[in-house]
Design a protein around this motif. Structure first.
Motif, PDB file in Angstrom:
ATOM      1  N   GLY A  68      31.860  35.850  42.411  1.00  0.00           N
ATOM      2  CA  GLY A  68      31.147  36.251  41.206  1.00  0.00           C
ATOM      3  C   GLY A  68      32.020  36.636  40.031  1.00  0.00           C
ATOM      4  O   GLY A  68      31.494  37.061  38.989  1.00  0.00           O
ATOM      5  N   PHE A  69      33.342  36.467  40.139  1.00  0.00           N
ATOM      6  CA  PHE A  69      34.200  36.834  39.007  1.00  0.00           C
ATOM      7  C   PHE A  69      33.844  35.969  37.802  1.00  0.00           C
ATOM      8  O   PHE A  69      33.745  34.739  37.912  1.00  0.00           O
ATOM      9  N   PRO A  70      33.687  36.576  36.600  1.00  0.00           N
ATOM     10  CA  PRO A  70      33.091  35.849  35.468  1.00  0.00           C
ATOM     11  C   PRO A  70      34.071  35.181  34.511  1.00  0.00           C
ATOM     12  O   PRO A  70      33.657  34.758  33.430  1.00  0.00           O
ATOM     13  N   ALA A  71      35.349  35.061  34.845  1.00  0.00           N
ATOM     14  CA  ALA A  71      36.317  34.523  33.881  1.00  0.00           C
ATOM     15  C   ALA A  71      37.359  33.669  34.600  1.00  0.00           C
ATOM     16  O   ALA A  71      37.401  33.603  35.824  1.00  0.00           O
ATOM     17  N   THR A  72      38.224  33.029  33.797  1.00  0.00           N
ATOM     18  CA  THR A  72      39.245  32.147  34.377  1.00  0.00           C
ATOM     19  C   THR A  72      40.565  32.857  34.625  1.00  0.00           C
ATOM     20  O   THR A  72      41.432  32.324  35.320  1.00  0.00           O
ATOM     21  N   ILE A  73      40.762  34.029  34.036  1.00  0.00           N
ATOM     22  CA  ILE A  73      41.958  34.827  34.287  1.00  0.00           C
ATOM     23  C   ILE A  73      41.563  36.283  34.482  1.00  0.00           C
ATOM     24  O   ILE A  73      40.456  36.699  34.120  1.00  0.00           O
ATOM     25  N   VAL A  82      45.117  45.441  38.449  1.00  0.00           N
ATOM     26  CA  VAL A  82      44.737  44.052  38.716  1.00  0.00           C
ATOM     27  C   VAL A  82      43.240  43.881  38.481  1.00  0.00           C
ATOM     28  O   VAL A  82      42.494  44.841  38.402  1.00  0.00           O
ATOM     29  N   HIS A  83      42.832  42.622  38.363  1.00  0.00           N
ATOM     30  CA  HIS A  83      41.420  42.204  38.356  1.00  0.00           C
ATOM     31  C   HIS A  83      40.653  42.648  37.107  1.00  0.00           C
ATOM     32  O   HIS A  83      39.423  42.712  37.129  1.00  0.00           O
ATOM     33  N   GLY A  84      41.368  42.923  36.020  1.00  0.00           N
ATOM     34  CA  GLY A  84      40.676  43.235  34.775  1.00  0.00           C
ATOM     35  C   GLY A  84      39.899  42.031  34.264  1.00  0.00           C
ATOM     36  O   GLY A  84      40.384  40.897  34.303  1.00  0.00           O
ATOM     37  N   ILE A  85      38.689  42.258  33.780  1.00  0.00           N
ATOM     38  CA  ILE A  85      37.814  41.177  33.314  1.00  0.00           C
ATOM     39  C   ILE A  85      37.997  40.966  31.810  1.00  0.00           C
ATOM     40  O   ILE A  85      37.828  41.904  31.024  1.00  0.00           O
ATOM     41  N   ASP A 226      33.090  46.799  39.423  1.00  0.00           N
ATOM     42  CA  ASP A 226      33.387  46.356  40.799  1.00  0.00           C
ATOM     43  C   ASP A 226      34.572  45.402  40.884  1.00  0.00           C
ATOM     44  O   ASP A 226      34.787  44.766  41.918  1.00  0.00           O
ATOM     45  N   TRP A 227      35.361  45.303  39.818  1.00  0.00           N
ATOM     46  CA  TRP A 227      36.534  44.440  39.810  1.00  0.00           C
ATOM     47  C   TRP A 227      37.803  45.171  39.368  1.00  0.00           C
ATOM     48  O   TRP A 227      38.812  45.138  40.067  1.00  0.00           O
ATOM     49  N   THR A 228      37.758  45.799  38.211  1.00  0.00           N
ATOM     50  CA  THR A 228      38.970  46.327  37.593  1.00  0.00           C
ATOM     51  C   THR A 228      39.551  47.483  38.398  1.00  0.00           C
ATOM     52  O   THR A 228      38.884  48.494  38.622  1.00  0.00           O
ATOM     53  N   VAL A 229      40.807  47.325  38.816  1.00  0.00           N
ATOM     54  CA  VAL A 229      41.511  48.346  39.577  1.00  0.00           C
ATOM     55  C   VAL A 229      42.424  49.112  38.630  1.00  0.00           C
ATOM     56  O   VAL A 229      43.214  48.509  37.896  1.00  0.00           O
ATOM     57  N   VAL A 230      42.326  50.440  38.636  1.00  0.00           N
ATOM     58  CA  VAL A 230      43.125  51.274  37.741  1.00  0.00           C
ATOM     59  C   VAL A 230      43.915  52.308  38.530  1.00  0.00           C
ATOM     60  O   VAL A 230      43.546  52.667  39.653  1.00  0.00           O
TER      61      VAL A 230
END
Length: 275
Positions: A68-73, A82-85, A226-230
């Motif tokens: 479900g990640f909404p982007a290409t990077i 990691v995993h910033g949208i 539910d993606w961006t790790v800080v």
């Protein structure tokens, strides 16, 4: 007989050459995204630049739609590990930005990440990026000379802890991985010293080696997206990554145009093109 161990996919030389083609496309896309990173640009702008290079090359993103990640990077800024949208966030002068991307070409995957400092450079951020990148290359060199997967994490850890000055933390919550017909595959590749030597390094093995370092503590949290790790202490972070192949003549960095020759030479390793 061991049970419950994920099977490692070992590639033929032809398959690894296909992965290198995907890696070359990915390298060009990252070149473009890094060049576009400037104060006033949004992280979504960088995503569009990256996606355009993949499209022109006939490649697709292995990030877009992944769980479900909404982007290409992934665009991870400052305390984002990691995993910033990508979205409407406007890059500011002095931001440290990690860009992580992947490409699929003819069914084969590549994965790589780079860090860039936007505008004015804080020397401590530059040190963080330089040490993280060098740690990655030490890990790659260990893949060329070591016997087991654990040798990679040992080399990363030994290098980072040997650097003079204020200690940097090595993130333990996220690790490198196998790659090939899928983006994330066995085996896991820790970036730190453990008591487990891991699987044996042998021809056909392809890995994404990706140390993540922080200027403070290594504790992390995941934001509400539910993606961006800080980092929980808000300290800045950094990621560098390359996909690397092991073949019967040596190693080749799949996501580097020169196979890693320039960066590995000071470490006494000469990468060999895949036969």
């Amino acid at each position: 007989m061991a049970f419950g161990q994920p099977r490692i996919e070992y590639k033929t030389n032809a398959q690894m050459r296909s992965m290198h083609e995907a890696g070359l496309v990915l390298s060009r896309a990252l070149d473009a995204a890094v060049a576009a990173a400037a104060p006033g640009r949004t992280t979504k702008d960088l995503d569009a630049v990256f996606a355009a290079v993949l499209k022109d090359a006939g490649a697709t993103s292995n990030f877009l739609g992944y769980h479900g990640f909404p982007a290409t990077i992934c665009t991870s800024v400052n305390e984002e590990v990691v995993h910033g949208i990508p979205g409407g966030r406007v890059l500011q002068d002095g931001d440290i930005l990690s860009i992580d991307g992947g490409a699929i070409l003819n069914g084969w995957h590549s994965d790589s990440a780079r860090t860039v400092i936007v505008g004015t450079v804080d020397p401590e951020d530059q040190r963080l990026s330089d040490v993280t990148e060098a740690a990655m290359w030490h890990g790659i060199a260990a893949l060329a000379t070591g016997k087991f997967i654990g040798d990679i994490g040992n080399a990363v850890d030994d290098y980072v802890t040997s650097v003079p000055g204020k200690a940097l933390g090595i993130l333990e919550d996220y690790v490198g991985h196998g790659i090939g017909s899928e983006m994330h595959m066995a085996p896991d590749v820790p970036n730190y010293r453990t008591n487990h030597r891991g699987p044996k390094i042998r021809p056909g093995l392809c890995l994404a080696i990706e140390p993540m370092l922080v200027r403070g503590g290594i504790e992390t949290a995941v934001l509400e997206d539910d993606w961006t790790v800080v980092t929980t202490d808000g300290k800045r972070s950094c990621q560098w990554e390359h996909s690397v192949a092991v073949h019967d003549k040596g190693i080749w960095v799949l996501s580097a145009p020169d196979g890693g020759a320039a960066k590995l030479a000071p470490l006494g390793v000469v990468p060999v093109p895949i036969p």
